[in-house]
Scaffold this motif. Structure first.
Motif, PDB file in Angstrom:
ATOM      1  N   SER A   2       0.807  -1.195   0.000  1.00 25.22           N
ATOM      2  CA  SER A   2       0.000   0.000   0.000  1.00 25.22           C
ATOM      3  C   SER A   2       0.846   1.253   0.000  1.00 25.22           C
ATOM      4  CB  SER A   2      -0.833  -0.036   1.249  1.00 25.22           C
ATOM      5  OG  SER A   2      -0.876  -1.327   1.733  1.00 25.22           O
ATOM      6  N   PRO A   3       0.202   2.386  -0.092  1.00 21.13           N
ATOM      7  CA  PRO A   3       0.954   3.634  -0.141  1.00 21.13           C
ATOM      8  C   PRO A   3       1.793   3.863   1.112  1.00 21.13           C
ATOM      9  CG  PRO A   3      -1.393   3.995  -0.505  1.00 21.13           C
ATOM     10  CD  PRO A   3      -1.214   2.560  -0.171  1.00 21.13           C
ATOM     11  N   VAL A   4       2.997   4.335   0.884  1.00 22.99           N
ATOM     12  CA  VAL A   4       3.910   4.680   1.974  1.00 22.99           C
ATOM     13  C   VAL A   4       4.217   6.157   1.831  1.00 22.99           C
ATOM     14  CG1 VAL A   4       6.229   4.321   2.892  1.00 22.99           C
ATOM     15  CG2 VAL A   4       4.938   2.377   2.005  1.00 22.99           C
ATOM     16  N   LEU A  15      -1.803  -0.130   5.583  1.00 22.55           N
ATOM     17  CA  LEU A  15      -1.599  -1.583   5.522  1.00 22.55           C
ATOM     18  C   LEU A  15      -2.678  -2.289   4.726  1.00 22.55           C
ATOM     19  CD1 LEU A  15      -0.511  -2.356   9.191  1.00 22.55           C
ATOM     20  CD2 LEU A  15       0.940  -2.193   7.166  1.00 22.55           C
ATOM     21  N   PHE A  16      -3.930  -2.121   5.180  1.00 19.64           N
ATOM     22  CA  PHE A  16      -5.055  -2.796   4.527  1.00 19.64           C
ATOM     23  C   PHE A  16      -6.340  -2.175   5.057  1.00 19.64           C
ATOM     24  CE2 PHE A  16      -2.849  -5.609   7.576  1.00 19.64           C
ATOM     25  CZ  PHE A  16      -3.675  -5.470   8.664  1.00 19.64           C
ATOM     26  N   PRO A  17      -7.476  -2.458   4.417  1.00 20.57           N
ATOM     27  CA  PRO A  17      -8.741  -1.899   4.896  1.00 20.57           C
ATOM     28  C   PRO A  17      -9.078  -2.424   6.296  1.00 20.57           C
ATOM     29  CG  PRO A  17      -8.989  -2.761   2.676  1.00 20.57           C
ATOM     30  CD  PRO A  17      -7.645  -3.211   3.159  1.00 20.57           C
ATOM     31  N   TYR A  18      -9.721  -1.579   7.083  1.00 15.23           N
ATOM     32  CA  TYR A  18     -10.094  -1.956   8.456  1.00 15.23           C
ATOM     33  C   TYR A  18     -10.942  -3.224   8.471  1.00 15.23           C
ATOM     34  CZ  TYR A  18     -11.983  -1.705  13.170  1.00 15.23           C
ATOM     35  OH  TYR A  18     -12.345  -2.019  14.464  1.00 15.23           O
ATOM     36  N   ASP A  19     -11.800  -3.402   7.485  1.00 14.58           N
ATOM     37  CA  ASP A  19     -12.671  -4.581   7.530  1.00 14.58           C
ATOM     38  C   ASP A  19     -11.926  -5.891   7.283  1.00 14.58           C
ATOM     39  OD1 ASP A  19     -12.312  -4.521   4.822  1.00 14.58           O
ATOM     40  OD2 ASP A  19     -14.391  -4.042   4.334  1.00 14.58           O
ATOM     41  N   GLN A  20     -10.635  -5.822   7.029  1.00 15.69           N
ATOM     42  CA  GLN A  20      -9.845  -7.057   6.915  1.00 15.69           C
ATOM     43  C   GLN A  20      -9.208  -7.458   8.246  1.00 15.69           C
ATOM     44  OE1 GLN A  20      -7.087  -7.024   3.622  1.00 15.69           O
ATOM     45  NE2 GLN A  20      -8.697  -6.436   2.195  1.00 15.69           N
ATOM     46  N   ARG A 120     -11.183   4.276   6.510  1.00 16.36           N
ATOM     47  CA  ARG A 120     -11.442   2.848   6.249  1.00 16.36           C
ATOM     48  C   ARG A 120     -10.200   1.977   6.299  1.00 16.36           C
ATOM     49  NH1 ARG A 120     -16.078   2.548   1.706  1.00 16.36           N
ATOM     50  NH2 ARG A 120     -17.542   3.869   2.792  1.00 16.36           N
ATOM     51  N   ASP A 121      -9.075   2.575   6.632  1.00 20.06           N
ATOM     52  CA  ASP A 121      -7.821   1.820   6.565  1.00 20.06           C
ATOM     53  C   ASP A 121      -7.155   1.646   7.915  1.00 20.06           C
ATOM     54  OD1 ASP A 121      -7.799   1.536   3.742  1.00 20.06           O
ATOM     55  OD2 ASP A 121      -7.188   3.645   3.590  1.00 20.06           O
ATOM     56  N   ILE A 122      -6.290   0.681   7.979  1.00 17.44           N
ATOM     57  CA  ILE A 122      -5.400   0.519   9.126  1.00 17.44           C
ATOM     58  C   ILE A 122      -4.035   1.035   8.692  1.00 17.44           C
ATOM     59  CG2 ILE A 122      -4.224  -1.143  10.607  1.00 17.44           C
ATOM     60  CD1 ILE A 122      -6.823  -2.699  10.705  1.00 17.44           C
ATOM     61  N   VAL A 123      -3.522   1.951   9.508  1.00 26.52           N
ATOM     62  CA  VAL A 123      -2.292   2.657   9.147  1.00 26.52           C
ATOM     63  C   VAL A 123      -1.249   2.427  10.235  1.00 26.52           C
ATOM     64  CG1 VAL A 123      -1.292   4.940   8.689  1.00 26.52           C
ATOM     65  CG2 VAL A 123      -3.609   4.399   7.897  1.00 26.52           C
ATOM     66  N   LYS A 129      11.558   4.563   6.565  1.00 28.53           N
ATOM     67  CA  LYS A 129      10.818   4.086   5.398  1.00 28.53           C
ATOM     68  C   LYS A 129      11.216   2.644   5.084  1.00 28.53           C
ATOM     69  CE  LYS A 129       9.768   5.315   0.727  1.00 28.53           C
ATOM     70  NZ  LYS A 129      10.104   6.104  -0.442  1.00 28.53           N
ATOM     71  N   PRO A 130      10.229   1.733   5.042  1.00 29.88           N
ATOM     72  CA  PRO A 130      10.585   0.340   4.759  1.00 29.88           C
ATOM     73  C   PRO A 130      10.837   0.101   3.274  1.00 29.88           C
ATOM     74  CG  PRO A 130       8.232   0.570   5.100  1.00 29.88           C
ATOM     75  CD  PRO A 130       8.818   1.923   5.309  1.00 29.88           C
ATOM     76  N   GLU A 131      11.650  -0.909   2.994  1.00 33.45           N
ATOM     77  CA  GLU A 131      11.892  -1.308   1.596  1.00 33.45           C
ATOM     78  C   GLU A 131      10.756  -2.216   1.124  1.00 33.45           C
ATOM     79  OE1 GLU A 131      14.797  -0.616  -0.282  1.00 33.45           O
ATOM     80  OE2 GLU A 131      15.284   0.799   1.326  1.00 33.45           O
ATOM     81  N   ASN A 132      10.361  -3.158   1.997  1.00 34.87           N
ATOM     82  CA  ASN A 132       9.337  -4.138   1.638  1.00 34.87           C
ATOM     83  C   ASN A 132       8.391  -4.380   2.797  1.00 34.87           C
ATOM     84  OD1 ASN A 132      10.222  -5.192  -1.015  1.00 34.87           O
ATOM     85  ND2 ASN A 132      12.068  -5.657   0.170  1.00 34.87           N
ATOM     86  N   ILE A 133       7.108  -4.518   2.462  1.00 36.75           N
ATOM     87  CA  ILE A 133       6.123  -4.904   3.466  1.00 36.75           C
ATOM     88  C   ILE A 133       5.264  -5.997   2.855  1.00 36.75           C
ATOM     89  CG2 ILE A 133       4.195  -4.166   4.898  1.00 36.75           C
ATOM     90  CD1 ILE A 133       5.235  -1.394   4.832  1.00 36.75           C
ATOM     91  N   SER A 134       5.034  -7.060   3.626  1.00 38.95           N
ATOM     92  CA  SER A 134       4.157  -8.123   3.130  1.00 38.95           C
ATOM     93  C   SER A 134       3.368  -8.706   4.291  1.00 38.95           C
ATOM     94  CB  SER A 134       4.968  -9.222   2.448  1.00 38.95           C
ATOM     95  OG  SER A 134       5.937  -9.720   3.346  1.00 38.95           O
TER      96      SER A 134
END
Ligand code: FES
Length: 145
Positions: A2-4, A15-20, A120-123, A129-134
């Motif tokens: 997602s956007p950084v 990270l992802f939508p709150y409903d997840q 609506r998102d979890i932040v 600043k991370p290089e990779n997030i999964s």
């Protein structure tokens, strides 16, 4: 993912939508080499390093509980319900909000991160600043609640 975005001194990561991540659910993410557990407990979000400071066991499997409070002799008072995570290996307890251990709050802590619901998102807010997030798949074991 997602956007950084880099703000003042922190990096904002959507990270992802709150409903997840509904109340009672957990997710494990990998930020570069670091694993971070994200939990929704009674609509309160918590993020912490997925490594117990004692012997490194994954804290994502910890139980969410309360604890016995300090009280007078012969009195037993339970409190902080759903505000404590207990390490699944040896039972060290930590406050979800601060990461402080209950037995030595100024010396032993679980590293926590700033995580918020923003619309609506979890932040997640990180210092760099991370290089990779999964997102890492994991299976909750029976006591993982
Ligand atoms: S590994 Fe967590 S208390 Fe020992």
């Amino acid at each position: 993912m997602s956007p950084v975005e880099k703000t003042h001194s922190q990096t904002r990561v959507v990270l992802f939508p709150y409903d997840q991540l509904k109340p009672g659910e957990r997710k494990l993410i990998k930020v570069d080499q670091l694993e971070i557990a994200i939990m929704n407990v009674d609509e309160n979000l918590y993020a912490f390093r997925n490594e117990c400071p004692h012997q490194g066991i994954p804290m994502i499997f910890g139980s969410i509980t309360g604890t016995m409070l300090t009280s007078n002799p012969q009195e037993y008072e339970y409190g902080l319900n759903n505000e404590i995570i207990t390490c699944p290996l040896h039972g060290w307890e930590f406050e979800l909000k601060t990461g402080k251990s209950l037995f030595s709050p100024n010396q032993v802590t679980l590293l926590t991160y700033d995580v918020r619901r923003e619309e609506r998102d979890i932040v997640l807010y990180l210092k760099r600043k991370p290089e990779n997030i999964s997102i890492i798949d994991f299976q909750c074991i029976p006591n993982c609640k």
